[in-house]
Scaffold this active site. Structure first.
Site, PDB file in Angstrom:
ATOM      1  N   SER A   1       0.703  38.419  22.026  1.00 52.09           N
ATOM      2  CA  SER A   1       0.887  39.479  23.496  1.00 52.09           C
ATOM      3  C   SER A   1      -0.787  39.548  23.858  1.00 52.09           C
ATOM      4  O   SER A   1      -1.083  40.519  23.568  1.00 52.09           O
ATOM      5  CB  SER A   1       2.372  40.359  22.864  1.00 52.09           C
ATOM      6  OG  SER A   1       1.379  41.201  24.620  1.00 52.09           O
TER       7      SER A   1
ATOM      8  N   HIS B   1       2.621  35.216  25.002  1.00 51.49           N
ATOM      9  CA  HIS B   1       3.202  36.144  25.149  1.00 51.49           C
ATOM     10  C   HIS B   1       2.793  36.749  26.604  1.00 51.49           C
ATOM     11  O   HIS B   1       1.213  37.448  26.103  1.00 51.49           O
ATOM     12  CB  HIS B   1       3.887  36.938  24.159  1.00 51.49           C
ATOM     13  CG  HIS B   1       4.923  37.475  24.752  1.00 51.49           C
ATOM     14  ND1 HIS B   1       6.148  37.275  25.327  1.00 51.49           N
ATOM     15  CD2 HIS B   1       5.302  38.947  25.176  1.00 51.49           C
ATOM     16  CE1 HIS B   1       7.278  37.802  25.572  1.00 51.49           C
ATOM     17  NE2 HIS B   1       6.070  39.196  25.419  1.00 51.49           N
TER      18      HIS B   1
ATOM     19  N   ASP C   1       3.123  39.754  29.606  1.00 51.17           N
ATOM     20  CA  ASP C   1       4.357  41.512  29.915  1.00 51.17           C
ATOM     21  C   ASP C   1       3.421  41.129  31.117  1.00 51.17           C
ATOM     22  O   ASP C   1       2.682  42.112  31.435  1.00 51.17           O
ATOM     23  CB  ASP C   1       3.452  41.621  28.681  1.00 51.17           C
ATOM     24  CG  ASP C   1       4.735  40.880  27.233  1.00 51.17           C
ATOM     25  OD1 ASP C   1       5.846  41.656  26.847  1.00 51.17           O
ATOM     26  OD2 ASP C   1       3.700  41.939  26.355  1.00 51.17           O
TER      27      ASP C   1
ATOM     28  N   MET D   1       4.976  43.820  33.333  1.00 46.56           N
ATOM     29  CA  MET D   1       5.870  45.419  34.270  1.00 46.56           C
ATOM     30  C   MET D   1       5.228  45.188  35.838  1.00 46.56           C
ATOM     31  O   MET D   1       4.484  46.085  35.772  1.00 46.56           O
ATOM     32  CB  MET D   1       5.635  46.482  33.346  1.00 46.56           C
ATOM     33  CG  MET D   1       5.619  45.565  31.843  1.00 46.56           C
ATOM     34  SD  MET D   1       5.307  46.679  30.963  1.00 46.56           S
ATOM     35  CE  MET D   1       4.705  46.324  29.067  1.00 46.56           C
TER      36      MET D   1
ATOM     37  N   HIS E   1       7.266  37.408  29.689  1.00 43.46           N
ATOM     38  CA  HIS E   1       7.854  37.864  30.507  1.00 43.46           C
ATOM     39  C   HIS E   1       8.137  39.283  30.861  1.00 43.46           C
ATOM     40  O   HIS E   1       7.536  39.773  31.212  1.00 43.46           O
ATOM     41  CB  HIS E   1       8.093  39.105  28.939  1.00 43.46           C
ATOM     42  CG  HIS E   1       9.212  39.850  28.562  1.00 43.46           C
ATOM     43  ND1 HIS E   1       8.818  41.025  27.134  1.00 43.46           N
ATOM     44  CD2 HIS E   1      10.192  39.928  29.104  1.00 43.46           C
ATOM     45  CE1 HIS E   1       9.735  41.963  27.360  1.00 43.46           C
ATOM     46  NE2 HIS E   1      10.836  40.883  28.298  1.00 43.46           N
TER      47      HIS E   1
ATOM     48  N   MET F   1       9.700  42.101  33.227  1.00 40.78           N
ATOM     49  CA  MET F   1       9.572  43.329  32.316  1.00 40.78           C
ATOM     50  C   MET F   1      10.314  44.574  34.509  1.00 40.78           C
ATOM     51  O   MET F   1       9.010  44.800  34.659  1.00 40.78           O
ATOM     52  CB  MET F   1       8.962  44.462  31.995  1.00 40.78           C
ATOM     53  CG  MET F   1       9.366  43.809  30.712  1.00 40.78           C
ATOM     54  SD  MET F   1       8.587  44.069  29.089  1.00 40.78           S
ATOM     55  CE  MET F   1       7.407  43.362  29.040  1.00 40.78           C
TER      56      MET F   1
ATOM     57  N   MET G   1      14.754  42.021  22.791  1.00 40.40           N
ATOM     58  CA  MET G   1      13.724  43.945  21.806  1.00 40.40           C
ATOM     59  C   MET G   1      14.290  44.441  20.963  1.00 40.40           C
ATOM     60  O   MET G   1      15.314  44.927  20.823  1.00 40.40           O
ATOM     61  CB  MET G   1      13.830  44.200  23.293  1.00 40.40           C
ATOM     62  CG  MET G   1      13.167  43.953  25.039  1.00 40.40           C
ATOM     63  SD  MET G   1      11.680  42.823  24.713  1.00 40.40           S
ATOM     64  CE  MET G   1      10.379  43.953  24.632  1.00 40.40           C
TER      65      MET G   1
ATOM     66  N   ASP H   1      10.869  40.581  19.926  1.00 38.61           N
ATOM     67  CA  ASP H   1       9.154  41.554  20.163  1.00 38.61           C
ATOM     68  C   ASP H   1       9.633  42.880  20.333  1.00 38.61           C
ATOM     69  O   ASP H   1      10.150  43.547  20.641  1.00 38.61           O
ATOM     70  CB  ASP H   1       9.783  40.866  22.223  1.00 38.61           C
ATOM     71  CG  ASP H   1       8.489  41.814  22.638  1.00 38.61           C
ATOM     72  OD1 ASP H   1       7.771  42.254  22.484  1.00 38.61           O
ATOM     73  OD2 ASP H   1       8.949  40.857  24.560  1.00 38.61           O
TER      74      ASP H   1
HETATM   75  C1  DX5 Z   1       6.817  45.608  25.435  1.00 36.99           C
HETATM   76  C2  DX5 Z   1       5.959  43.714  25.391  1.00 36.99           C
HETATM   77  C3  DX5 Z   1       6.131  43.355  24.352  1.00 36.99           C
HETATM   78  C4  DX5 Z   1       5.110  44.191  23.921  1.00 36.99           C
HETATM   79  C5  DX5 Z   1       5.092  44.003  22.109  1.00 36.99           C
HETATM   80  O1  DX5 Z   1       7.542  46.184  26.440  1.00 36.99           O
HETATM   81  O2  DX5 Z   1       7.745  43.316  25.574  1.00 36.99           O
HETATM   82  O3  DX5 Z   1       5.507  41.776  24.728  1.00 36.99           O
HETATM   83  O4  DX5 Z   1       3.733  44.178  24.250  1.00 36.99           O
HETATM   84  O5  DX5 Z   1       3.941  44.824  21.233  1.00 36.99           O
HETATM   85  P1  DX5 Z   1       4.001  45.033  20.014  1.00 36.99           P
HETATM   86  O6  DX5 Z   1       3.362  43.865  19.473  1.00 36.99           O
HETATM   87  O7  DX5 Z   1       2.314  45.800  20.084  1.00 36.99           O
HETATM   88  O8  DX5 Z   1       4.963  45.528  19.758  1.00 36.99           O
HETATM   89 ZN    ZN Z   2       7.577  41.232  25.680  1.00 36.57          ZN
END
Ligand code: DX5
Ligand code: ZN
Length: 216
Positions: A8, A33, A35, A37, A66, A68, A137, A175
């Protein structure tokens, strides 16, 4: 089927994303990956469509995006155009999840659904047959580097039975809080894709960390 490591980018140095993308590109990890947000669905804001578009030209790895964000439907075409291969929306953010999943597929991407830690596996009963990926998650979404929630194993067991009963070929992605200490147990519980942020980009040697997770 061999498991997929999806580093990620959230834990990478945002001032030097090209180096991070290049590192993943040269690593055995087949997915990256990403993310996204919005500061509404989750209490954090990360990066979005222009950043994904900018890094797309530096690797051919699978872009596992992903979302969010609330109201993801209005951006499906934009994420496809930016280079997403897998597009995952949150169960909790989609009033018409079935429609969202069909729209992602119609746009030519693999469709994923993510569930927060409090959302029961049973909530996916009537969508399991339609999705290509279930993102479980294992932390509350919004931040990297959080502690893995142990109930994830129970959820994987329940989802595994559901996947079987529905004849679904969905990949199970974990994740949050994934690292070398829990990767084997997750694989033994049926996980297929392992997202790793902090355990890769927070490591002294990120390439070695990806290799270790890949060899698990
Ligand atoms: C959290 C994200 C994850 C995050 C995971 O909201 O969806 O993808 O990057 O990070 P680690 O592996 O550090 O928990
Ligand atoms: Zn994620």
């Amino acid at each position: 089927m061999p498991h997929i490591i999806a580093p990620s980018l959230l834990s990478a140095d945002f001032a030097d994303l090209k180096t991070a993308v290049k590192l993943v590109d040269e690593s055995p990890a087949p997915w990256l990956h990403l993310d996204v947000m919005d500061g509404v669905f989750v209490p954090n804001i990360s990066f979005g469509i222009p950043v994904i578009k900018a890094i797309r030209m530096h690797t051919k790895k699978v872009f596992d995006v992903h979302l969010m964000i609330v109201r993801p439907d209005q951006y499906i075409g934009a994420f496809r155009d930016a280079g997403a291969d897998v597009l995952t929306v949150h169960y909790e953010a989609c009033t018409h999840l079935h429609r969202s999943i069909q729209a992602i597929k119609a746009a030519g991407m693999k469709a994923g659904v993510a569930i927060n830690p409090h959302t029961p596996a049973s909530a996916l009963e009537d969508i399991m047959a339609d999705v290509d990926l279930v993102c479980i998650m294992s932390v509350n979404p919004g931040f990297g580097g959080q502690k893995f929630i142990e109930n994830t194993y129970t959820k994987l067991n329940t989802l595994g039975a559901l996947r079987k009963s529905k004849g679904s070929g969905a990949l199970f992605e974990i994740d949050g809080g994934v690292g070398i200490d829990n990767v084997n147990k997750l694989l033994a519980h049926g996980a297929n894709v392992l997202v790793a942020g902090n355990s890769v980009f927070g490591a002294a040697d990120p390439m070695q960390a990806i290799k270790a997770l890949s060899a698990a």
